[in-house]
Structure formats: structure tokens, C-alpha cells
Design a protein around this motif. Structure first.
Motif, PDB file in Angstrom:
ATOM      1  N   LYS A  77     -34.892  40.255   0.958  1.00 28.47           N
ATOM      2  CA  LYS A  77     -36.347  40.362   0.868  1.00 28.47           C
ATOM      3  C   LYS A  77     -36.978  39.021   1.225  1.00 28.47           C
ATOM      4  O   LYS A  77     -36.441  37.958   0.925  1.00 28.47           O
ATOM      5  N   TYR A 133     -40.611  37.235   0.679  1.00 26.40           N
ATOM      6  CA  TYR A 133     -41.867  37.342  -0.052  1.00 26.40           C
ATOM      7  C   TYR A 133     -42.015  38.720  -0.691  1.00 26.40           C
ATOM      8  O   TYR A 133     -43.091  39.309  -0.703  1.00 26.40           O
ATOM      9  N   GLY A 134     -40.901  39.268  -1.178  1.00 29.21           N
ATOM     10  CA  GLY A 134     -40.906  40.566  -1.835  1.00 29.21           C
ATOM     11  C   GLY A 134     -40.834  41.761  -0.903  1.00 29.21           C
ATOM     12  O   GLY A 134     -40.710  42.890  -1.354  1.00 29.21           O
ATOM     13  N   VAL A 135     -40.906  41.541   0.413  1.00 32.21           N
ATOM     14  CA  VAL A 135     -40.855  42.628   1.390  1.00 32.21           C
ATOM     15  C   VAL A 135     -39.402  42.816   1.838  1.00 32.21           C
ATOM     16  O   VAL A 135     -38.760  41.850   2.248  1.00 32.21           O
ATOM     17  N   ASP A 191     -43.973  34.663   6.409  1.00 32.05           N
ATOM     18  CA  ASP A 191     -44.367  35.728   5.493  1.00 32.05           C
ATOM     19  C   ASP A 191     -44.630  36.988   6.326  1.00 32.05           C
ATOM     20  O   ASP A 191     -45.536  37.006   7.151  1.00 32.05           O
ATOM     21  N   ARG A 215     -46.069  39.623   5.611  1.00 31.54           N
ATOM     22  CA  ARG A 215     -47.373  40.232   5.327  1.00 31.54           C
ATOM     23  C   ARG A 215     -48.498  39.563   6.102  1.00 31.54           C
ATOM     24  O   ARG A 215     -49.610  40.076   6.138  1.00 31.54           O
ATOM     25  N   ASP A 240     -38.791  30.710  -4.403  1.00 30.49           N
ATOM     26  CA  ASP A 240     -39.259  31.632  -5.436  1.00 30.49           C
ATOM     27  C   ASP A 240     -38.315  32.833  -5.468  1.00 30.49           C
ATOM     28  O   ASP A 240     -37.488  33.010  -4.596  1.00 30.49           O
ATOM     29  N   ASP A 284     -38.913  35.831  -4.922  1.00 31.68           N
ATOM     30  CA  ASP A 284     -39.269  36.908  -4.000  1.00 31.68           C
ATOM     31  C   ASP A 284     -38.655  36.760  -2.611  1.00 31.68           C
ATOM     32  O   ASP A 284     -38.909  37.581  -1.744  1.00 31.68           O
ATOM     33  N   THR A 285     -37.888  35.696  -2.370  1.00 36.03           N
ATOM     34  CA  THR A 285     -37.247  35.500  -1.074  1.00 36.03           C
ATOM     35  C   THR A 285     -35.780  35.202  -1.285  1.00 36.03           C
ATOM     36  O   THR A 285     -35.417  34.177  -1.858  1.00 36.03           O
TER      37      THR A 285
END
Length: 160
Positions: A33, A35-37, A106, A108, A145, A147-148
Motif C-alpha cells: 500500500k 498512502y493507504g491505497v 501519493d 491520490r 508512516d 500507511d506505506t
């Protein structure tokens, strides 16, 4: 009869001495993932990186590995169109901290301007083979973080 018994004993010995094969480590293609994606690599290439510099290495001592989830990316695609860009020494080995840099965009952000540049003890890039046309290795990367993070194996085609 004695010959038949000898053959049967030899067959039993050969079957009993069969070597145990070590399981081959299977590592999946790069995924994780950003940034959470969710991210799954479809294209991985290596090409000359004209702008990136590291204190311990000159530009010609580094591989610049570009990773994209879009199957239509190629050597002709703009550098900024790849979500992940890795810099690692041009040699076989396991590298982290000051020997590597990871640049993550990112997914997004459609402009491609948001992202992070980092390295750490949680940034591991391993180059296992180098040929004239590809680089083979593994990554296990955790961003700054939670999220990555992504890991897996890669075969990066060298752009000419």
C-alpha cells in the motif's frame, strides 16, 4: 531367486535414500500500500537517473528502478509517472539506510507532486542478480508512516 532378492533390496535402499528437496522460497511480485491505497506492480524498469544524487555513490554507481501499477508504462514514460522510484548500488547485495533511497508518489494526487523521499533500517532492497538486460531482486519497505509499505520480488528490465 537370490538375484531377484538382491535387486529388490537395492531398489528399497535407493528409494529410502531419496534426497529431501529444500522448498524453493516463493516471493510474490511487489505489492502493498502507498498512502493507504493498495498497490500491485505491473511494470518495473531500470534506466539512467540524471537527477538523483547520494552522498556515498556517484550517479553511475546507482541503479534507478521505476515501478508502476499501470501496465502501459514503458521506458519512454516520464519518470514522474511511476509511483515508486528506488535508488540502489549497482552490485549484488542487501542494502538499507544510507545505501538506498525510496521516492514514493501519493497515488491520490493526480498532479504527481505529493510524496515522500526516505531511507531507514526498514528500507531493504536486495539485488540478487544483474545481467545485461535485467536486474533481479527483492524489496521489503516500510515508509515513514504505517500507511506505506510494500514488498516482493522484481525483475527490472534495463532500458537501453
Amino acid at each position: 531367486m537370490r538375484a531377484l532378492l538382491t535387486v529388490l533390496i537395492l531398489c528399497a535402499v535407493f528409494i529410502g535414500c531419496k534426497k529431501d528437496k529444500k522448498p524453493v522460497e516463493q516471493i510474490s511480485p511487489i505489492s502493498g500500500k502507498l498512502y493507504g491505497v493498495p498497490f500491485n506492480a505491473k511494470v518495473i524498469i531500470e534506466r539512467y537517473n540524471s537527477f538523483f544524487r547520494m552522498p556515498k555513490y556517484t550517479q553511475d554507481q546507482l541503479f534507478a528502478i521505476y515501478i508502476s501499477p499501470d501496465a502501459d508504462k514503458s521506458c519512454a514514460s516520464a519518470e514522474q509517472s511511476f509511483l515508486i522510484r528506488l535508488s540502489v548500488p549497482k552490485k549484488v547485495g542487501r542494502f538499507s539506510q544510507d545505501d538506498v533511497y525510496v521516492l514514493i508518489s501519493d497515488p491520490r494526487d493526480a498532479t504527481g507532486k505529493s510524496g515522500a523521499l526516505f531511507n531507514s533500517e526498514n528500507t531493504i532492497i536486495e539485488v540478487t542478480s544483474i545481467t545485461a538486460d535485467k536486474i533481479i531482486g527483492k524489496v521489503d519497505i516500510k515508509g515513514l508512516d504505517a500507511d506505506t509499505e510494500f514488498k516482493g520480488s522484481f525483475e527490472a528490465a534495463i532500458c537501453k
